[in-house]
Design a protein around this motif. Structure first.
Motif, mmCIF file in Angstrom:
data_model
loop_
_atom_site.group_PDB
_atom_site.id
_atom_site.type_symbol
_atom_site.label_atom_id
_atom_site.label_comp_id
_atom_site.label_asym_id
_atom_site.label_seq_id
_atom_site.Cartn_x
_atom_site.Cartn_y
_atom_site.Cartn_z
ATOM 1 N N LEU A 286 0.827 -1.205 0.000
ATOM 2 C CA LEU A 286 0.000 0.000 0.000
ATOM 3 C C LEU A 286 0.863 1.258 0.000
ATOM 4 O O LEU A 286 1.964 1.251 0.580
ATOM 5 N N GLY B 99 2.258 2.298 3.323
ATOM 6 C CA GLY B 99 2.163 1.089 4.159
ATOM 7 C C GLY B 99 3.467 0.819 4.885
ATOM 8 O O GLY B 99 4.443 1.572 4.754
ATOM 9 N N ARG C 41 0.069 -3.749 -9.719
ATOM 10 C CA ARG C 41 -1.202 -3.393 -9.095
ATOM 11 C C ARG C 41 -2.353 -4.169 -9.743
ATOM 12 O O ARG C 41 -3.200 -4.745 -9.054
ATOM 13 N N ARG D 174 -5.285 2.662 -2.092
ATOM 14 C CA ARG D 174 -3.847 2.886 -1.812
ATOM 15 C C ARG D 174 -2.968 1.765 -2.342
ATOM 16 O O ARG D 174 -1.772 1.727 -2.100
ATOM 17 N N LEU D 175 -3.584 0.837 -3.069
ATOM 18 C CA LEU D 175 -2.842 -0.351 -3.517
ATOM 19 C C LEU D 175 -1.840 0.015 -4.623
ATOM 20 O O LEU D 175 -2.204 0.658 -5.600
#
Ligand SMILES: Cc1cc2nc3c(=O)[nH]c(=O)nc-3n(C[C@H](O)[C@H](O)[C@H](O)COP(=O)(O)OP(=O)(O)OC[C@H]3O[C@@H](n4cnc5c(N)ncnc54)[C@H](O)[C@@H]3O)c2cc1C
Length: 548
Positions: free
Chosen positions: A94, A97, A128, A142-143
């Motif tokens: 993320l 992350g 992604r 947010r990936l």
């Protein structure tokens, strides 16, 4: 046990005690093991049920541990392929992350090397788009990508019972419902324990040359009894898992994901459910039945709802859950998640050997270290010959012979099936389930059921009976809870059918053990307490109620 002087008495029938009993019996020692409730009724039946490769240790810089657990995982897979199964795990990356793309790629690469991961199971980095294809439920916001790697799935309580059975096959005397209520000394040296038979209420004196305290979260209770509790003590942290129907979180594979507070949580699909865990909070309540609180449930659901879009899980979706206590070693100033998972041996001036910390994954190595201490002492005091640990090459019960995972494989073993086997897929499913539980002990259970089942419609009923019979005769099942919570996992993993099964098992158990009405009422109460502990979190459960 009370009739002879043992070489070693092990107190505690979780994975640590079971592993020690097996290691010691394999080195030729006369061993007894006492467990106060049931095997794996403590932490060893309440874990995340993964045989880790040690990825989180890498994050903490504990390189030695990554190597050790990687090696241990390979040994376990070789010796118990029925209860230790490779499980594909997705690690979403993320923006903002805990690990960026570069660090995840490097971390997983390093982990593959350190843990000696098989080429087919080495990490694959995903873009992604590929990550979203692998797991369409992931929130896209947010990936930025993902990593696929392998953990190994287990059934912790079944793994423990397979270790106990293997130890027993090598001569260890292992018994549940037997509590060490006092320790015995001779000239200040520990020489055994007074053991209470919780079924009959009788007390027995068990004497032994060496005594190991493998009581998990209760280790310090026994050290207190031994008057050897000092500054080095346990730090208990509670870990909760919740179970939701798979239809409410239909993941394609397991996912290990970031939580807002910097921790990480697993979501693991298993049969008809998905379980999510774990929390990690300091705990100082009663040890026997740590509660699943509404705040634990909310924390886990919030984490899952954040990671998976469109699922909107609520406490009403939770059909079951469990809480376990990590018996970690206290380190001043460290938060629960920062505490090392390393094991430690405490030696008391009385001779009591206590062992705590560690993981399910590395139980074999922990056991080896503890029995090394016992062997050294026996060599010094009695001139016994030193024998090294042999457990790396001992298959666990159920892992000895080839597979019997399909109907064709069962038939090849000349195991009967009803002439009209009904829906082939349903039949295959039953066999696979049985194999995952019992490994190569499954054909005997299957054959027993098939001898009784005259028609296809009777297969399920007769299988339950045969499993229960096997549980009583081979796995020391003493009541429906042992069978439905730990030997088969029905309470948590087949929540829709668990209560109906309880009724059927209770009637079998009543006939088998010749229970009177009062005993039957106690069993119903114990089962209801289990159900309440598993799913009654919405009204804060009274602490410590019911037996594990
Ligand atoms: C939430 C959670 C998740 C985890 N997940 C994982 C994971 O995925 N993978 C992994 O490798 N590890 C995991 N762990 C760690 C692992 O579960 C533990 O390290 C391990 O189970 C500890 O086993 P034990 O035998 O030391 O303790 P326990 O399993 O608690 O066994 C101790 C036993 O001693 C008995 N006992 C106590 N007092 C007495 C007495 N006086 N007389 C007789 N018997 C007594 C108890 O009844 C108990 O059964 C997890 C732990 C937790 C809490």
């Amino acid at each position: 046990m009370a009739k002879e002087r043992l070489d070693l008495l092990v107190i505690g029938g979780g994975i640590t005690g079971a592993g020690i009993a097996l290691d010691a019996a394999a080195r030729g020692l006369r061993v007894g093991l006492v467990e106060k409730w049931d095997f794996a009724a403590g932490t060893s039946g309440r874990s995340t049920k993964l045989i880790h490769g040690g990825l989180r240790y890498l994050k903490q810089g504990e390189i030695h541990l990554v190597r050790e657990v990687g090696r241990e995982r390979a040994i376990l897979y070789r010796n118990a392929p029925h209860v230790v199964v490779p499980e594909r795990m997705l690690l979403p990356i993320l923006r903002g992350g805990s690990l960026g793309r570069g660090m995840t790629a490097f971390g997983l690469w390093l982990y593959d090397r350190l843990a000696d991961v098989q080429p087919a199971e080495r990490r694959v980095m995903l873009s992604r788009a590929e990550t979203l294809t692998a797991e369409p439920l992931l929130s896209p916001e947010r990936l930025i990508g993902g990593g696929l790697y392998y953990e190994y799935r287990t059934d912790d309580a079944r793994l423990t019972i397979e270790v106990v059975k293997t130890a027993a096959a090598l001569g260890a005397l292992c018994v549940n419902r037997a509590e060490a209520v006092a320790l015995l000394y001779d000239a200040g040296r520990i020489r055994g324990a007074v053991v209470l038979d919780r079924e009959s209420g009788e007390e027995h004196t068990v004497t032994a040359r060496q005594v190991v305290n493998a009581a998990g979260p209760w280790v310090d209770e026994l050290r207190r009894m031994d008057r050897s509790l000092d500054d080095r003590r346990l730090h208990l942290t509670k870990g909760v898992h919740v179970v939701v129907p798979r239809s409410r979180l239909p993941l394609r594979q397991s996912v290990y994901f970031d939580v807002e507070d910097g921790r990480m949580v697993f979501a693991i699909p298993r049969d008809a459910v998905t379980y999510i865990g774990t929390t990690d909070t300091d705990y100082d309540g009663p040890l026997d039945q740590p509660p699943v609180l509404l705040e634990d449930v909310r924390y886990l659901l919030r984490a899952a709802n954040h990671m998976f879009s469109g699922v909107h899980l609520t406490p009403g979706d939770v059909c079951s859950g469990w809480a376990g206590l990590r018996p970690l070693i206290h380190e001043e100033g460290r938060s629960p998640s920062e505490l090392s998972r390393k094991d430690e041996i405490f030696l008391s001036p009385t001779g009591l050997i206590s062992i705590a910390g560690g993981k399910l994954t590395a139980y074999r190595k922990m056991a080896e270290r503890a029995v090394d201490v016992v062997m050294r002492r026996l060599a010094e005091t009695e001139g016994r010959p030193w024998r090294p640990s042999r457990t790396a090459d001992i298959p666990l019960s159920g892992g000895e012979r080839g597979k019997a995972e399909t109907l064709a494989e069962m038939r090849a073993l000349r195991v009967p099936a009803p002439a009209d086997a009904g829906d082939a897929r349903v039949m295959e499913d039953r066999i696979r389930r049985l194999y995952r539980r019992y490994g190569c002990n499954a054909p005997a259970i299957w054959a027993d059921a098939m001898r009784q089942a005259e028609r296809t419609e009777e297969v399920d009923e007769k299988l339950l009976e045969a499993e229960f019979r096997y549980g009583v005769e081979e796995e020391m099942v003493c009541n429906p809870c042992d069978f439905l919570v730990r030997r088969t996992g029905a309470l948590h993993f087949e929540p829709d059918q668990a209560h109906e099964r309880f009724r059927r098992v209770l009637s079998r158990a009543t006939a088998w053990f010749g229970w009177d009405e009062a005993r039957v009422a106690r069993e119903v109460e114990a089962w209801e307490a289990q159900r309440q502990a598993a799913a009654g979190f919405t009204t804060l459960p009274s602490q410590g109620r019911g037996r594990p």
